[in-house]
Design an enzyme around this catalytic site. Structure first.
Site, short mmCIF file in Angstrom:
data_model
loop_
_atom_site.label_atom_id
_atom_site.label_comp_id
_atom_site.label_asym_id
_atom_site.label_seq_id
_atom_site.Cartn_x
_atom_site.Cartn_y
_atom_site.Cartn_z
N GLY A 15 41.63 32.52 35.79
CA GLY A 15 40.82 32.97 34.66
C GLY A 15 40.62 34.46 34.77
O GLY A 15 41.12 35.09 35.69
N LYS A 37 41.06 38.44 43.39
CA LYS A 37 40.46 39.01 42.19
C LYS A 37 41.01 40.42 42.08
O LYS A 37 40.92 41.19 43.03
CB LYS A 37 38.93 39.03 42.31
CG LYS A 37 38.40 37.63 42.60
CD LYS A 37 36.94 37.44 42.29
CE LYS A 37 36.64 35.94 42.31
NZ LYS A 37 35.29 35.61 41.88
N ASP A 141 24.71 36.01 40.08
CA ASP A 141 24.31 35.20 38.94
C ASP A 141 24.24 33.73 39.32
O ASP A 141 25.25 33.13 39.64
CB ASP A 141 25.34 35.36 37.81
CG ASP A 141 25.03 36.60 37.01
OD1 ASP A 141 25.93 37.11 36.33
OD2 ASP A 141 23.86 37.04 37.09
C1 LIG Z 1 35.43 29.75 33.53
N1 LIG Z 1 35.73 28.28 33.65
C2 LIG Z 1 34.86 27.49 32.75
C3 LIG Z 1 37.13 27.95 33.34
C4 LIG Z 1 38.10 28.88 34.00
C5 LIG Z 1 38.91 28.32 35.18
N2 LIG Z 1 38.49 27.10 35.71
S1 LIG Z 1 37.53 27.09 37.01
O1 LIG Z 1 36.66 25.96 36.83
O2 LIG Z 1 36.87 28.37 37.12
C6 LIG Z 1 38.43 26.75 38.48
C7 LIG Z 1 39.37 25.75 38.47
C8 LIG Z 1 40.05 25.44 39.65
C9 LIG Z 1 39.79 26.14 40.82
C10 LIG Z 1 38.85 27.19 40.83
N3 LIG Z 1 38.61 27.88 42.02
C11 LIG Z 1 38.05 29.11 42.19
N4 LIG Z 1 37.75 29.85 41.09
C12 LIG Z 1 37.21 31.08 41.28
O3 LIG Z 1 36.89 31.88 40.22
C13 LIG Z 1 37.17 31.37 38.88
C14 LIG Z 1 37.00 32.51 37.90
C15 LIG Z 1 35.60 33.13 37.98
C16 LIG Z 1 35.44 34.22 36.95
C17 LIG Z 1 35.75 33.72 35.54
C18 LIG Z 1 37.14 33.09 35.47
C19 LIG Z 1 37.32 31.99 36.50
C20 LIG Z 1 36.93 31.53 42.59
N5 LIG Z 1 36.39 32.69 43.07
C21 LIG Z 1 36.40 32.54 44.43
N6 LIG Z 1 36.92 31.36 44.78
C22 LIG Z 1 37.27 30.72 43.65
N7 LIG Z 1 37.83 29.49 43.47
C23 LIG Z 1 38.17 27.48 39.63
#
Ligand SMILES: CN(C)CCCNS(=O)(=O)c1cccc(Nc2nc(OCC3CCCCC3)c3[nH]cnc3n2)c1
Length: 279
Positions: A15, A37, A141
């Site tokens: 994302g 990131k 947050d």
């Molecule tokens: C924003 N969501 C509703 C949908 C978008 C995508 N699905 S999701 O639910 O984040 C998802 C699905 C599968 C694995 C993970 N794992 C994960 N995600 C991170 O950040 C996600 C990111 C954070 C900022 C905004 C965009 C998304 C992590 N940061 C550190 N470790 C992380 N592990 C996340």
């Protein structure tokens, strides 16, 4: 030897936050999965860059089982991109989790809500304890989109603090992007964020896990602010225990003095019982 992007294979984009893209990557030497990131600092001023360096150094110090782990960083000076390597949370974020439960017409089990409450309380305690010793820990947050789950459905508090540094956001921008559904009454009244604001946000989160919607919703900021400052919300379903409901009510107290601090919450009998029976 310093690590480089060539030590990793990009598996896909998870994302994009307000500050850059989040990708799922595999470390080639051991096939371990991480996220990185990508922070583009090309338009950052010297002082912003300094802030970024100090925030990243703070990130490195925050080691806790309920806080997303910072693993390493890669700086690509040519492209002015900072890559932050963080632990990958297989379970995704709580916002997606709540949406899934709601779509299935199901509900969140009380035991899981106590688990989330206990583990987030530990994460918040860690963040607050550090800010006591003169370290301004990133204001994290406490919202579902910033709370992640690992493969054992353990809770991990994510980091959004960096977003503030790179967005050069003025205080105006800070309060006016997105609907601050979890903003506390005192913040709505212009007071600075303080540790009791985290307790309010925790209350909003626990409420949302029970009701699958936030305690205060509105179509615009003005209406939202009014509802939050009134502090009136619908009772959660009677399927949940009185202990859980009264804990949520104590956190959603508009009176900052009466709202429990993290220390008081840690002494909550139901929470202590949860931990004792799930050690
Ligand atoms: C924003 N969501 C509703 C949908 C978008 C995508 N699905 S999701 O639910 O984040 C998802 C699905 C599968 C694995 C993970 N794992 C994960 N995600 C991170 O950040 C996600 C990111 C954070 C900022 C905004 C965009 C998304 C992590 N940061 C550190 N470790 C992380 N592990 C996340």
């Amino acid at each position: 030897t310093a690590i480089s992007v060539n030590d990793f294979e990009v598996l896909g984009v998870i994302g994009s936050g307000s500050y850059g893209t989040v990708k799922k990557v595999m470390r080639l030497k051991d096939k371990k999965i991480f996220v990185w990131k990508e922070l583009d600092y090309s338009s950052a001023s010297e002082s912003d860059k300094q802030m970024l360096v100090s925030e990243v150094n703070l990130l490195r110090e925050l080691k806790h089982e309920n806080i997303v782990k910072y693993v390493d960083r890669i700086i690509d000076r040519k492209k002015s991109i900072l890559f932050l390597i963080m632990e990958y949370c297989e379970g995704g974020d709580l916002a997606s989790y709540i949406a899934k439960v709601k779509k299935e017409g199901s509900t969140v089990e009380e035991q899981f809500i106590w688990k989330v409450c206990y583990q987030l309380t530990q994460a918040i305690k860690e963040c607050h304890s550090r800010s006591k010793y003169g370290r301004s820990v990133l204001h994290r947050d406490l919202k579902p989109a910033n709370i992640f789950l690992d493969s054992q459905l353990n809770v991990k508090l994510g980091d959004f603090g960096l977003a503030r540094v790179l967005k050069h956001e003025t205080s105006f921008a800070k309060t006016c992007v997105g609907t601050p559904l979890y903003m506390s009454p005192e913040q709505m009244s212009g007071m600075e964020y303080n540790e009791k604001s985290d307790m309010w946000a925790l209350g909003c989160l626990l409420y949302e896990l029970c009701s699958l919607r936030p305690p205060f919703v509105a179509n615009n900021q003005i209406e939202l602010a009014a509802k939050i400052c009134m502090g009136k919300f619908d009772r959660i379903s009677k399927n949940y225990s009185i202990k859980l409901y009264s804990l949520i009510c104590s956190l959603l107290d508009v009176d900052v003095e009466k709202r429990p601090s993290i220390e008081v919450l840690l002494q909550n009998s139901a929470l202590l019982n949860y931990h004792a029976s799930n050690e």
